[in-house]
Design a protein around this motif. Structure first.
Motif, PDB file in Angstrom:
ATOM      1  N   VAL A   2       0.856  -1.180   0.000  1.00  0.00           N
ATOM      2  CA  VAL A   2       0.000   0.000   0.000  1.00  0.00           C
ATOM      3  C   VAL A   2       0.891   1.229   0.000  1.00  0.00           C
ATOM      4  O   VAL A   2       1.830   1.311   0.783  1.00  0.00           O
ATOM      5  CB  VAL A   2      -0.930   0.034   1.214  1.00  0.00           C
ATOM      6  CG1 VAL A   2      -1.753   1.333   1.231  1.00  0.00           C
ATOM      7  CG2 VAL A   2      -1.865  -1.171   1.206  1.00  0.00           C
ATOM      8  N   LEU A   4       0.897   5.558   0.034  1.00  0.00           N
ATOM      9  CA  LEU A   4       0.146   6.770   0.324  1.00  0.00           C
ATOM     10  C   LEU A   4       0.875   7.948  -0.303  1.00  0.00           C
ATOM     11  O   LEU A   4       2.083   8.096  -0.119  1.00  0.00           O
ATOM     12  CB  LEU A   4       0.013   6.989   1.819  1.00  0.00           C
ATOM     13  CG  LEU A   4      -0.670   5.893   2.634  1.00  0.00           C
ATOM     14  CD1 LEU A   4      -0.729   6.290   4.105  1.00  0.00           C
ATOM     15  CD2 LEU A   4      -2.060   5.605   2.099  1.00  0.00           C
ATOM     16  N   ALA A  24      -4.497   6.628  -1.349  1.00  0.00           N
ATOM     17  CA  ALA A  24      -3.945   5.301  -1.103  1.00  0.00           C
ATOM     18  C   ALA A  24      -4.113   4.431  -2.338  1.00  0.00           C
ATOM     19  O   ALA A  24      -5.132   4.502  -3.023  1.00  0.00           O
ATOM     20  CB  ALA A  24      -4.637   4.653   0.083  1.00  0.00           C
ATOM     21  N   ASN A  76     -10.294   6.040  -2.446  1.00  0.00           N
ATOM     22  CA  ASN A  76      -9.346   5.711  -1.371  1.00  0.00           C
ATOM     23  C   ASN A  76      -8.530   6.939  -0.963  1.00  0.00           C
ATOM     24  O   ASN A  76      -7.309   6.867  -0.788  1.00  0.00           O
ATOM     25  CB  ASN A  76      -8.404   4.575  -1.789  1.00  0.00           C
ATOM     26  CG  ASN A  76      -9.107   3.233  -1.859  1.00  0.00           C
ATOM     27  OD1 ASN A  76     -10.096   3.004  -1.144  1.00  0.00           O
ATOM     28  ND2 ASN A  76      -8.628   2.369  -2.713  1.00  0.00           N
ATOM     29  N   THR A  99      -5.894  -0.530   6.962  1.00  0.00           N
ATOM     30  CA  THR A  99      -6.543  -1.078   5.794  1.00  0.00           C
ATOM     31  C   THR A  99      -6.393  -2.589   5.706  1.00  0.00           C
ATOM     32  O   THR A  99      -5.430  -3.172   6.189  1.00  0.00           O
ATOM     33  CB  THR A  99      -5.967  -0.433   4.520  1.00  0.00           C
ATOM     34  OG1 THR A  99      -6.614  -0.989   3.370  1.00  0.00           O
ATOM     35  CG2 THR A  99      -4.462  -0.686   4.386  1.00  0.00           C
TER      36      THR A  99
END
Length: 123
Positions: A2, A4, A24, A76, A99
């Motif tokens: 993931v 960001l 995200a 997201n 998440t």
């Protein structure tokens, strides 16, 4: 797994406004909570605001009535609208998400932090 990406920080005069964004991406199944934290040198990282997937919010007392957190679940992405900025709001602002992600071993929960974005409020 993931990533960001934060944006929107910068320099603003006291009383002004800024809007932070944090998007995200990755093997995301569902983002549970999204939040913003801030940190000044020599101090701990403190919660600014957090929002659940359903839209429930929680704010630090110091920003209530001035900051608004929101999220777009389809994108997201979480936002932090900061109004009536004060000198003491100067800090590095970090996005954090909790998440559910898909892995080869099945779904698992992760806590992921962004790289931080500087917000500087001048007199």
């Amino acid at each position: 797994q993931v990533q960001l990406v934060e944006s929107g920080g910068g320099l603003v005069q006291a009383g002004g406004s800024l809007r932070l964004s944090c998007a995200a991406s990755g093997n995301i199944v569902s983002i549970v909570t999204m939040g913003w934290y801030r940190q000044v040198p020599g101090k701990q990282r403190d919660l600014v605001a957090v929002i659940s997937r359903g839209g429930s919010t929680n704010y630090a007392d110091s920003v209530k009535g001035r900051f608004t957190i929101s999220r777009d679940n389809a994108k997201n992405t979480v936002y932090l609208q900061m109004n009536s900025l004060k000198l003491e709001d100067t800090a590095v602002y970090y996005c954090k998400v909790n998440t559910l992600v898909a892995t080869t071993q099945g779904n698992r929960y992760l806590e992921v932090w962004g790289q931080g974005t500087q917000v500087t409020v001048s007199a």
